[in-house]
Design an enzyme around this catalytic site. Structure first.
Site, PDB file in Angstrom:
ATOM      1  N   GLU A   1       1.557 110.321   7.667  1.00 26.08           N
ATOM      2  CA  GLU A   1       0.877 111.134   6.651  1.00 26.08           C
ATOM      3  C   GLU A   1       0.427 112.493   7.178  1.00 26.08           C
ATOM      4  O   GLU A   1      -0.759 112.821   7.181  1.00 26.08           O
ATOM      5  CB  GLU A   1      -0.319 110.366   6.085  1.00 26.08           C
TER       6      GLU A   1
ATOM      7  N   GLU B   1       3.334 101.863   3.675  1.00 24.97           N
ATOM      8  CA  GLU B   1       1.996 101.434   3.246  1.00 24.97           C
ATOM      9  C   GLU B   1       1.965 101.293   1.738  1.00 24.97           C
ATOM     10  O   GLU B   1       2.543 102.110   1.019  1.00 24.97           O
ATOM     11  CB  GLU B   1       0.897 102.437   3.636  1.00 24.97           C
TER      12      GLU B   1
HETATM   13  C1  BG6 Z   1      -3.627 105.963   4.393  1.00 25.35           C
HETATM   14  C2  BG6 Z   1      -3.743 105.892   5.892  1.00 25.35           C
HETATM   15  O1  BG6 Z   1      -3.929 107.267   4.031  1.00 25.35           O
HETATM   16  O2  BG6 Z   1      -4.471 105.231   3.594  1.00 25.35           O
HETATM   17  C3  BG6 Z   1      -4.554 104.713   6.384  1.00 25.35           C
HETATM   18  O3  BG6 Z   1      -2.508 105.969   6.520  1.00 25.35           O
HETATM   19  C4  BG6 Z   1      -5.760 104.513   5.479  1.00 25.35           C
HETATM   20  O4  BG6 Z   1      -4.901 104.931   7.727  1.00 25.35           O
HETATM   21  C5  BG6 Z   1      -5.233 104.159   4.099  1.00 25.35           C
HETATM   22  O5  BG6 Z   1      -6.670 103.563   5.928  1.00 25.35           O
HETATM   23  C6  BG6 Z   1      -6.328 103.845   3.099  1.00 25.35           C
HETATM   24  O6  BG6 Z   1      -7.249 104.871   3.020  1.00 25.35           O
HETATM   25  P1  BG6 Z   1      -8.785 104.586   2.804  1.00 25.35           P
HETATM   26  O7  BG6 Z   1      -9.422 105.939   2.792  1.00 25.35           O
HETATM   27  O8  BG6 Z   1      -8.923 103.891   1.517  1.00 25.35           O
HETATM   28  O9  BG6 Z   1      -9.197 103.754   3.968  1.00 25.35           O
END
Ligand code: BG6
Length: 478
Positions: free
Chosen positions: A170, A379
């Site tokens: 990201e 993800e």
């Molecule tokens: C992504 C990242 O942006 O989203 C992760 O790669 C992150 O590291 C995940 O934890 C969720 O984001 P958040 O802010 O809800 O923890």
């Protein structure tokens, strides 16, 4: 289009789950590791939720065998994790720290022994502090050789054992949070510098991909992009144009560079007109064009609806919801370009992330048509409050989220997209950078909270057993 019969998932589909070093490992100064920028940033008052930090996190550094054993029981085909650069090179460069390298080597062996494919993220935001101190990290082109040297060390150490590599996680998120919103290190608000930093990251990405291919490392490599596909709020042409602007400046601006080696024209025009254009040196264009990722990693959480935002008096960058109180996030936008508005057609989480399973299909179709590149979902997941009841966690809301997104991926595959794997965020509960432990994503509940003194006991949630069956049936039972 509607399909009468959906295509099945490929037989070798990577049913996986993901994590990142800082969010799970703990042990920030063990076995020779030195500080990363995150080890220091979290100590600045007010930067993280209730001052949480990753000093213990979920103690994966000491419990990785237990975590892998639970992966085996789950039936995971792949596990995506990141390497902390400052475990390998405590000062960012120089002599390799062998105990740090050994930790990941042992983890990889453990995964392979349990038939789990390791997917290694080279960089998930934890830059060695030494490089920040020496030349302001990403702000300098000096990061290019240092990053390539770090990546090459991993390629050589793990070649033959690791087939899938993620260059940068990201880039669009860490650069915007770091240099526009000041919510990630180095905590600056400097739009012009943000574009310069981002260009350096593009050069790093290209150089690393080229190095991987030059060295003939067996396997595949690509960056992971946080893609939030943009929609227009309605058919008013002004709103449609705003959505096109958002797609150009917040999506194609990265994906075109990764996949085609060029910046999109409308975005460049916008930068030049607004005195935001970054310095390009001789050879940069050639470097960007010469790199060819084998796949594009996509992190998908939500879509975004857009509307016209006038140049005079329009909405500016607003507050993000890091409270977990639904509706507490402000409007976001750039006057004269776009503004993000609430989409009445979808529901949203307590952190105001819009829940849109069809968006992942739309994302996959756009990528397929524009770039003709295979995609690995690196993800996808739902951050929510989870509460254990008598050693069980009934997260039916997460099952609903994941199941609808997997179904949508299957529809995208039926449309013609090539998808090689799906990694949920996240495998265990972990430290959310800005939201502590109240916002949980894992298949496995970890007894840890903002006091950072939890027992660290692992409890598989209902979603763990749901995913076990998804994997067993290769996605036939969702
Ligand atoms: C992504 C990242 O942006 O989203 C992760 O790669 C992150 O590291 C995940 O934890 C969720 O984001 P958040 O802010 O809800 O923890």
């Amino acid at each position: 289009m509607e399909h009468r019969v959906l295509k099945g998932f490929p037989a070798d589909f990577l049913w996986g789950s993901a994590s990142a070093a800082y969010q799970i490992e703990g042990a920030p100064f063990e076995d020779g590791k030195k500080a990363s920028v995150w080890d220091n940033f979290v100590r600045i008052p007010g930067k993280t939720f209730k001052g949480t930090n990753g000093d213990v996190a979920v103690d994966h550094y000491h419990r990785y065998k237990e975590d892998v054993a639970l992966m085996k029981e789950l039936g995971l085909k792949s596990y995506r994790f990141s390497v902390a650069w400052s475990r390998i090179f405590p000062d960012g460069k120089g002599k390799v720290n062998e105990p740090g390298l050994k930790f990941y080597s042992d983890l990889i062996d453990e995964l392979i022994a349990n038939n789990i494919e390791p997917v290694v993220t080279i960089y998930h935001w934890d830059l060695p502090q030494a490089l920040e101190d020496e030349y302001h990290g990403w702000e300098s082109r000096q990061i290019i050789p240092d990053f390539v040297n770090y990546a090459e060390t991993l390629f050589n150490a793990f070649k033959g054992r690791v087939k899938y590599w993620i260059s940068l996680n990201e880039q669009n998120v860490f650069t915007q949070h770091g240099w526009v919103l000041a919510t990630h290190p180095p905590g600056k608000k400097d739009m012009k510098l943000f574009y310069q930093v981002n260009h350096h990251a593009n050069l790093v990405n290209a150089a690393v991909i080229n190095k991987f291919h030059e060295l003939n490392i067996p396997g595949e490599i690509g960056p992971s992009f946080a893609y939030t596909p943009n929609y227009s709020i309605d058919s008013n042409p002004k709103n449609v144009l705003a959505a096109e602007n958002a797609e150009e400046i917040f999506a194609n601006f990265w994906m075109d560079v990764y996949c085609q080696g060029v910046y999109p024209i409308v975005a460049l025009t916008y930068l030049k007109e607004n005195n935001l254009m970054f310095d390009m040196e001789e050879g940069d264009e050639e470097l960007l064009k010469s790199a060819h990722p084998n796949f594009l990693g996509i992190n998908y959480y939500q879509s975004s609806a857009n509307a016209w935002n006038p140049i005079n008096g329009g909405v500016q960058i607003g507050e993000m919801n890091t409270t977990g109180v639904k509706g507490s996030g402000g409007e976001q936008g750039i006057p004269g370009v776009y503004k993000k508005v609430s989409n009445p057609a979808v529901d949203r989480t307590n952190w105001d992330w819009e829940i849109d399973p069809m968006g992942i299909r739309i994302a996959l179709r756009r990528i397929t048509s524009r770039y003709r590149i295979p995609v690995m979902i690196t993800e996808n997941g739902l951050g929510e409050y989870d509460k254990p009841e008598e050693s069980q966690v009934h997260d039916d809301y997460r099952i609903a989220y994941l199941s609808s997104h997997v179904k949508s991926i299957q529809e995208a595959i039926s449309d013609g997209a090539s998808v090689i794997g799906y990694h949920t965020w996240s495998y265990t509960d972990l430290l959310s950078w800005l939201n502590g432990y109240q916002k949980r994503y894992g298949f496995i509940y970890v007894d840890q909270d903002e006091t950072m003194e939890g027992s660290l006991k692992r409890i598989p949630k209902d979603s763990y057993y749901w995913y076990q069956n998804v994997i067993k049936t290769n996605g036939q039972e969702l």
